[in-house]
Write a protein that holds these residues in place. Structure first.
Motif, short mmCIF file in Angstrom:
data_model
loop_
_atom_site.label_atom_id
_atom_site.label_comp_id
_atom_site.label_asym_id
_atom_site.label_seq_id
_atom_site.Cartn_x
_atom_site.Cartn_y
_atom_site.Cartn_z
N ASN B 414 40.34 26.88 48.96
CA ASN B 414 39.80 27.81 47.97
C ASN B 414 38.77 28.72 48.61
OD1 ASN B 414 41.31 26.70 45.96
ND2 ASN B 414 39.63 25.50 45.07
N ASP B 415 37.94 28.13 49.44
CA ASP B 415 36.89 28.88 50.11
C ASP B 415 37.49 29.96 51.02
OD1 ASP B 415 34.20 29.30 50.79
OD2 ASP B 415 34.49 28.21 52.66
N LEU B 416 38.50 29.56 51.80
CA LEU B 416 39.13 30.52 52.72
C LEU B 416 39.85 31.62 51.94
CD1 LEU B 416 40.60 28.11 55.42
CD2 LEU B 416 38.60 29.56 55.62
N TRP B 417 40.49 31.23 50.82
CA TRP B 417 41.20 32.22 50.00
C TRP B 417 40.23 33.27 49.47
CZ3 TRP B 417 46.08 33.62 49.14
CH2 TRP B 417 46.38 34.40 48.03
N ASP B 418 39.09 32.84 49.02
CA ASP B 418 38.11 33.78 48.48
C ASP B 418 37.58 34.69 49.59
OD1 ASP B 418 36.36 34.72 46.29
OD2 ASP B 418 34.78 33.95 47.57
N LYS B 419 37.26 34.09 50.74
CA LYS B 419 36.67 34.87 51.83
C LYS B 419 37.65 35.86 52.46
CE LYS B 419 33.32 31.85 53.99
NZ LYS B 419 33.25 30.91 55.10
N TYR B 420 38.88 35.40 52.68
CA TYR B 420 39.79 36.22 53.48
C TYR B 420 40.80 37.00 52.66
CZ TYR B 420 37.57 34.01 57.36
OH TYR B 420 36.60 33.60 58.24
N VAL B 421 40.97 36.68 51.37
CA VAL B 421 41.89 37.46 50.56
C VAL B 421 41.15 38.14 49.41
CG1 VAL B 421 44.04 37.49 49.28
CG2 VAL B 421 43.76 35.87 51.15
#
Lengths: 321, 453
Positions: B414-421
């Motif tokens: 979830n964290d990566l999705w928010d940051k990178y997308v």
């Protein structure tokens, strides 16, 4: 025989007390620093992914290092990109920091200027260093919050800007703010060390310069600076070590964003080791590479800046006859 | 030296005698670990007085960073049967999935839970407490369904809506939600925004997926997530949101009515512990129910102005589960197993107790049967919601939310999705394909134990 032993210098050695006194440090060092360092070296050669494998792993050779140095691998760009960010952020923090610290230190120690309320200024300038970095990170995060935060509100109500700025989505602002915080926090510390260095210079040298009619500028460049060179080297090296392992401010404030431009090497190591699948092997390998880079950097600074210091002379106590 | 030795020996003998004494009392000893004193408080208040045969040792390790998990990993991983190791330990939403997938967290059936008992829990909380194979390893005393909370005065002013039923029709799905946001912008001339920002919607929207992040060890990007990105981008680019994030100043300002934000996505605890104390500047936390406080909050804040509706999707956000130490449960005798079963049962599924507890605390409990009883007894009209019954709306969401979507990788992905997308795409910094590629690379590099295509 007797004559020979009579000629031989006899000395009483107190050195074993020295070893006993430093033993507590070395025991702590061995357990909490040296062992973890060797453990990191070992882990960097293994397949230790996830907590379960941190102790039961097998050595797979230099695969992790290959990935760090192979441009076609995923971590290559992430690691070297983070090193680039770290160096940029460190540079814009260190250059103004050293410059200002030197100016302040020479003002505070200048006999001709006799600044009043020196203690107050020194304490004020040193103050930011007392607060923990995490607190300062949080403070700046809320100061520069978007779309509503003290800075944005001030800019809008004072008419300087009409639209709120998203500071942490702009590469220049994000990096600039981190550099600024590092500078602001460590400037006082560097200044104190510089003042100590300058105070250590024999005052008769300054007096002689004064008598010979040196201007303040000349005194600074020709006397102060060359004589505090060892302190400068010390400062550069500690700052390099601190700068390359920078973690807390970027971690608290930007989480490496925007687009990984404030991701430092220490954050890369953290995300590898302590998030996701806990890639302890890759995190260790990156730590080892960073270790190497820091050593090379420190040696470089030492050789470029340091004059050779005279070797300390070993003193023996002569036994009284 | 001899004196010291004698003292040590004497101390050891004393300790020895004391432990014999407690064994003679034939008390059943349980070790309970948690990261807050909430469970300890409940056990001491409601449970221990009726169970004199129990001796419970509590250990509290706060979750600061990884501290609690490190303690659990350390002991259960290496020395799970030692005396200090927990028999029962609590698990938070952020890491419950990680532990139910571990072998060292025990099957609740091994201490005597039956299918019949387990079926009375809300499905969403039960699903999150199960591992991928469906083995029940955790149970919760609360459930934390989420709903949409909106300000009735703004809905009436700009949209002419006077009842929650009408409002629900306006936000029945995400398309309707977006249409309402556009209508709101037009009618309020941009003054009133639909929501604070994309982060606010995420907790609800992720339950819209039909598959979780990882299926059979492979990363799955559900199509719904691409729709989520389009929704967030439209909200951002067309000025339909405040462009802020949850937990930021602007989010709280909207709760106090300092800016006009219509909707908040919050769960049970969000109503009592987030929205209510932030409904006015200067909320009196010491005497929240005092007349003065409520008068101030009504006149200067948003007290009484909030209403709950189901919103576009039923979801759950948060929760605390109780799990058992498999190694200790395996060696426990029948009496101890029964004691562990009884304790967990009492705090997660015992209807009588949960009804009582809900009355005392206002918490939304984990058993569907207990909630039914509470509703049948007249529910819980809430003056903060203008007299609306929050239990009825929460019960609906709790029954519908799909907990099987959650996985142990969620917090990282979830964290990566928010940051990178989400961030770069909705702010127009990068195209979607580029964002998705960045995201996949990051997942691949940080979570090497799953496959990314």
């Amino acid at each position: 025989m007797q004559a020979a032993s009579g000629k031989k210098r006899k000395s009483v050695s107190y050195s074993h007390w020295g070893y006993i006194f430093i033993a507590p440090f070395f025991i702590t060092f061995l357990i909490f620093q040296l062992y973890p360092i060797f453990f990191t070296f070992r882990t960097s050669l293994t397949d230790a992914v996830t907590w379960q494998k941190i102790l039961n792993n097998k050595i797979i050779g230099f695969e992790n290092f290959r990935q760090l140095f192979d441009p076609s691998s995923l971590v290559y760009g992430m690691f070297w990109g983070s090193l680039k960010n770290t160096i940029i952020i460190w540079f814009f923090n260190f250059v103004p920091q050293l410059g200002l610290a030197l100016i302040l230190a020479s003002w505070f120690t200048d006999a001709r200027m006799r600044l009043k309320a020196q203690g107050f200024f020194k304490v004020t300038i040193f103050m930011p260093n007392i607060i923990t970095a995490a607190t300062i990170g949080m403070l700046f995060m809320s100061l520069f919050a978007y779309p509503m935060g003290p800075v944005n509100t001030f800019m809008q109500t004072s008419g300087i800007g009409n639209m709120p700025i998203e500071y942490f989505r702009s590469v220049a602002w994000a990096r600039g703010l981190i550099s600024f915080i590092q500078w602001w926090m460590w400037c006082g510390n560097t200044m104190i060390i510089m003042i100590a260095g300058i105070s250590g210079i024999n005052p008769s040298l300054f007096e002689a310069a004064l008598v010979d009619g040196c201007s303040s500028r000349q005194t600074f460049w020709k006397i102060t600076l060359p004589l505090i060179k060892p302190i400068l080297v010390y400062n550069l090296i500690t700052s390099l070590v601190g700068g390359l392992t920078m973690f807390d401010i970027p971690h608290m404030m930007t989480q490496g964003q925007p687009d990984n431009t404030t991701n430092t090497v220490a954050r890369f190591i953290y995300t590898q080791g302590f998030t996701g699948s806990n890639n302890f092997n890759m995190a260790s390998a990156a730590s080892v590479v960073l270790f190497g880079i820091i050593i090379i950097g420190s040696l470089l600074i030492r050789f470029l800046l340091n004059d050779r210091e005279p070797r300390p002379v070993k003193l023996h106590r002569e036994e009284k006859k | 030296m001899k004196k010291v030795l004698a003292l040590v020996l004497a101390a050891m003998m004393l300790v020895g005698c004391m432990s014999f004494a407690s064994a003679d009392g034939e008390k059943i000893k349980l070790v309970v670990w948690s990261f807050t004193n909430e469970l300890q408080g409940m056990i001491e208040k409601y449970y221990l007085p009726n169970h004199p045969e129990l001796e419970i040792e509590f250990q509290i390790y706060p979750t600061d960073g990884h501290a609690y998990q490190d303690k659990v990993d350390n002991l259960l991983g290496s020395n799970a049967t030692s005396d200090e190791a927990p028999d029962i330990f609590t698990l938070e939403a952020a890491f419950v999935k990680h532990y139910v997938e571990m072998d060292w967290t025990g099957d609740l059936k091994s201490i005597g839970f039956t299918d019949e008992e387990l079926s009375t829990a809300f499905p969403v909380m039960a699903q999150i407490g199960q591992n991928a194979a469906g083995v029940q390893k955790g149970l919760s005393w609360q459930s934390t369904p989420g709903v949409l909370m909106y300000r009735a005065s703004l809905a009436e002013k700009y949209l002419g809506i006077t009842s929650p039923e009408e409002f629900q029709a306006k936000v029945a799905d995400w398309d309707a939600f977006l249409e309402t946001a556009e209508e709101l912008k037009e009618k309020s001339e941009g003054a009133c925004k639909m929501v604070t920002g994309s982060g606010d919607i995420w907790n609800a929207y992720q339950y819209q997926r039909s598959e979780g992040w990882v299926v059979d060890g492979k990363l799955v990007i559900d199509d719904e997530l691409l729709d989520y990105e389009e929704l967030c981008k439209t909200l951002e680019q067309d000025d339909l949101s405040q462009k802020g994030g949850a937990w930021q100043e602007i989010w709280f300002a909207g709760m106090r009515g300092e800016n006009e934000t219509l909707c908040y996505f919050l769960p049970t605890w969000g109503l009592h512990y987030t929205l209510k104390p932030n409904c006015v500047a200067g909320w009196d936390a010491e005497n929240p129910d005092s007349e003065e406080n409520i008068k101030n909050a009504t006149e200067n804040g948003t007290y009484g102005d909030w209403r709950l509706v189901d919103g576009p999707v039923a979801y759950s956000w948060g929760g605390t589960w109780m799990g058992i130490n498999a190694a200790k449960a395996a060696t426990a005798d029948d009496a101890k197993k029964a004691a562990m079963h009884d304790l967990i049962y009492n705090f997660s599924l015992n209807e009588d107790w949960l009804v009582q507890y809900a009355k005392d605390s206002g918490d939304f409990v984990g058993s569907a049967k207990a909630v039914e009883t509470i509703l049948a007894n007249g529910g819980t009209p809430n003056p903060f919601l203008g007299g609306q019954d929050h239990y009825a709306i929460f019960a609906n969401a709790a029954a519908l939310a799909n907990g099987s979507l959650m996985s142990e990788y969620d917090s990282d992905i979830n964290d990566l999705w928010d940051k990178y997308v989400t961030q770069p795409y909705t702010k127009g910094e990068k195209g979607l394909d580029e964002c998705l590629q960045d995201f996949k690379d990051q997942v691949k590099a940080t979570i090497t134990t799953i496959t990314v295509e």
